[in-house]
Design a protein around this motif. Structure first.
Motif, mmCIF file in Angstrom:
data_model
loop_
_atom_site.group_PDB
_atom_site.id
_atom_site.type_symbol
_atom_site.label_atom_id
_atom_site.label_comp_id
_atom_site.label_asym_id
_atom_site.label_seq_id
_atom_site.Cartn_x
_atom_site.Cartn_y
_atom_site.Cartn_z
ATOM 1 N N TRP A 8 27.593 43.601 46.484
ATOM 2 C CA TRP A 8 26.380 44.386 46.720
ATOM 3 C C TRP A 8 26.001 44.502 48.202
ATOM 4 N N PRO A 9 26.221 43.460 49.064
ATOM 5 C CA PRO A 9 25.888 43.676 50.482
ATOM 6 C C PRO A 9 26.727 44.766 51.124
ATOM 7 N N ILE A 10 27.996 44.841 50.737
ATOM 8 C CA ILE A 10 28.874 45.859 51.317
ATOM 9 C C ILE A 10 28.491 47.243 50.797
ATOM 10 N N ILE A 11 28.125 47.316 49.513
ATOM 11 C CA ILE A 11 27.685 48.599 48.955
ATOM 12 C C ILE A 11 26.450 49.098 49.690
ATOM 13 N N VAL A 12 25.504 48.207 49.952
ATOM 14 C CA VAL A 12 24.301 48.582 50.702
ATOM 15 C C VAL A 12 24.678 49.067 52.099
ATOM 16 N N ALA A 13 25.591 48.336 52.767
ATOM 17 C CA ALA A 13 26.015 48.719 54.115
ATOM 18 C C ALA A 13 26.681 50.093 54.109
ATOM 19 N N ALA A 41 32.239 57.432 50.181
ATOM 20 C CA ALA A 41 31.443 56.269 49.806
ATOM 21 C C ALA A 41 31.444 56.060 48.299
ATOM 22 N N ILE A 42 31.322 57.153 47.527
ATOM 23 C CA ILE A 42 31.324 57.038 46.067
ATOM 24 C C ILE A 42 32.659 56.503 45.576
ATOM 25 N N VAL A 43 33.743 57.025 46.156
ATOM 26 C CA VAL A 43 35.079 56.545 45.769
ATOM 27 C C VAL A 43 35.241 55.061 46.092
ATOM 28 N N LEU A 44 34.607 54.599 47.164
ATOM 29 C CA LEU A 44 34.684 53.188 47.544
ATOM 30 C C LEU A 44 33.793 52.324 46.659
ATOM 31 N N ILE A 45 32.615 52.832 46.309
ATOM 32 C CA ILE A 45 31.656 52.032 45.542
ATOM 33 C C ILE A 45 32.130 51.824 44.106
ATOM 34 N N VAL A 46 32.850 52.773 43.544
ATOM 35 C CA VAL A 46 33.276 52.659 42.144
ATOM 36 C C VAL A 46 34.113 51.408 41.895
ATOM 37 N N PRO A 47 35.203 51.154 42.644
ATOM 38 C CA PRO A 47 35.950 49.907 42.387
ATOM 39 C C PRO A 47 35.139 48.668 42.719
ATOM 40 N N MET A 48 34.239 48.739 43.713
ATOM 41 C CA MET A 48 33.398 47.585 44.024
ATOM 42 C C MET A 48 32.460 47.272 42.862
ATOM 43 N N ALA A 49 31.897 48.311 42.257
ATOM 44 C CA ALA A 49 31.025 48.109 41.106
ATOM 45 C C ALA A 49 31.810 47.542 39.935
ATOM 46 N N ALA A 50 33.050 47.991 39.766
ATOM 47 C CA ALA A 50 33.879 47.457 38.687
ATOM 48 C C ALA A 50 34.181 45.979 38.912
ATOM 49 N N LEU A 51 34.409 45.596 40.156
ATOM 50 C CA LEU A 51 34.633 44.192 40.466
ATOM 51 C C LEU A 51 33.380 43.369 40.184
ATOM 52 N N ALA A 52 32.211 43.939 40.447
ATOM 53 C CA ALA A 52 30.961 43.227 40.188
ATOM 54 C C ALA A 52 30.735 42.996 38.697
ATOM 55 N N LEU A 53 31.374 43.828 37.867
ATOM 56 C CA LEU A 53 31.250 43.675 36.413
ATOM 57 C C LEU A 53 32.304 42.728 35.850
ATOM 58 N N ASN A 54 32.956 41.968 36.744
ATOM 59 C CA ASN A 54 33.951 40.974 36.342
ATOM 60 C C ASN A 54 35.147 41.600 35.638
ATOM 61 N N THR A 55 35.520 42.786 36.079
ATOM 62 C CA THR A 55 36.732 43.417 35.543
ATOM 63 C C THR A 55 37.797 43.469 36.632
ATOM 64 N N ALA A 56 37.916 42.367 37.371
ATOM 65 C CA ALA A 56 38.821 42.328 38.516
ATOM 66 C C ALA A 56 40.271 42.360 38.077
ATOM 67 N N THR A 57 41.020 43.229 38.660
ATOM 68 C CA THR A 57 42.462 43.293 38.452
ATOM 69 C C THR A 57 43.113 43.523 39.795
ATOM 70 N N GLY A 58 44.413 43.308 39.814
ATOM 71 C CA GLY A 58 45.141 43.549 41.048
ATOM 72 C C GLY A 58 45.046 44.993 41.485
ATOM 73 N N ALA A 59 45.060 45.922 40.521
ATOM 74 C CA ALA A 59 44.986 47.347 40.854
ATOM 75 C C ALA A 59 43.655 47.688 41.503
ATOM 76 N N LEU A 60 42.551 47.158 40.964
ATOM 77 C CA LEU A 60 41.235 47.432 41.533
ATOM 78 C C LEU A 60 41.118 46.904 42.952
ATOM 79 N N LEU A 61 41.633 45.716 43.178
ATOM 80 C CA LEU A 61 41.570 45.121 44.513
ATOM 81 C C LEU A 61 42.389 45.928 45.511
ATOM 82 N N THR A 98 38.657 51.345 51.363
ATOM 83 C CA THR A 98 37.856 50.791 52.460
ATOM 84 C C THR A 98 38.457 51.188 53.805
ATOM 85 N N ALA A 99 39.777 51.099 53.918
ATOM 86 C CA ALA A 99 40.447 51.487 55.164
ATOM 87 C C ALA A 99 40.226 52.969 55.462
#
Length: 228
Positions: free
Chosen positions: A22-27, A54-74, A81-82
């Motif tokens: 969430w801090p990075i999403i806010v930034a 920004a929307i394309v970046l926030i979507v995987p970050m939001a998915a990670l926040a929902l504890n659906t972390a996978t190697g593909a999302l990361l 981000t780059a």
């Protein structure tokens, strides 16, 4: 029962500790807002380009926040981000070029107030942008830090030598990188955190240069115009 390499990789990502996003999403949202307030004559990209990125970046970050972390999302988050950092960074440099060009030509389209507000937006965007960059690359990234992977640090923070005054499992989070970026843009030099790698030093040099040009050239000229 032995696990295959693929199953072991899935299990590893399921057990991976994920740093809050969430801090990075806010930034990121603030960066886009600051880019959006720049006058249209100063912007390089259409207003919708930073928002889309920004929307394309926030979507995987939001998915990670929902504890659906996978190697593909990361991996997706790392790539997007780059891309976001490159687009926003190019926008900052191009905006500075446009402002300085308008100052040299003494264009009546850019007033002292325009220069002042644009310089503040560029400076604040620079701080947030580099804080995200520092957060992304240091010690292998947020997940490497969260899982205490033994990666070479790009910056040495004072807490690491504070002994019993900090928790034994202390690790830098986004706030530490935000403070690092703020100090670099304000003091034009390292303050509390010391760069240890070449890429860390080069990034700080680039941030200091952008901040120096923004404050000394653009902001000071704006104040001079408004005061006359």
């Amino acid at each position: 029962m032995a696990l295959s390499q693929e199953q072991a990789g899935v299990l590893q990502f399921r057990c991976l500790a994920i740093e809050p996003r969430w801090p990075i999403i806010v930034a990121v949202v603030v960066v886009v807002l600051l880019l959006a307030v720049l006058p249209s004559r100063v912007r390089v990209f259409p207003a919708w380009v930073p928002w889309l990125t920004a929307i394309v970046l926030i979507v995987p970050m939001a998915a990670l926040a929902l504890n659906t972390a996978t190697g593909a999302l990361l991996r997706i988050e790392r790539i997007v981000t780059a891309v976001f950092l490159m687009i926003a960074g190019f926008g900052i440099i191009a905006a500075l070029k446009t402002l300085i060009s308008a100052m040299v030509r003494r264009s009546s389209e850019v007033t002292g107030l325009h220069l002042l507000t644009s310089s503040i937006a560029v400076w604040a965007t620079t701080v947030l942008l580099f804080s995200v960059a520092y957060w992304r690359i240091d010690r292998g990234g947020p997940e490497a830090r969260a899982n205490h992977a033994n990666r070479k640090p790009d910056w040495l923070f004072p807490q690491e030598n504070a002994g019993e005054n900090v928790p034994p499992d202390w690790r830098p989070t986004f706030v530490d990188y935000l403070f690092l970026a703020f100090c670099t843009a304000t003091a034009f030099s390292p303050t509390d955190a010391q760069p240890l790698t070449a890429r860390g030093k080069l990034l700080m040099m680039l941030e200091s240069t952008i901040s120096l040009v923004t404050i000394v050239v653009v902001a000071s000229r704006a104040i001079n115009i408004l005061g006359s």
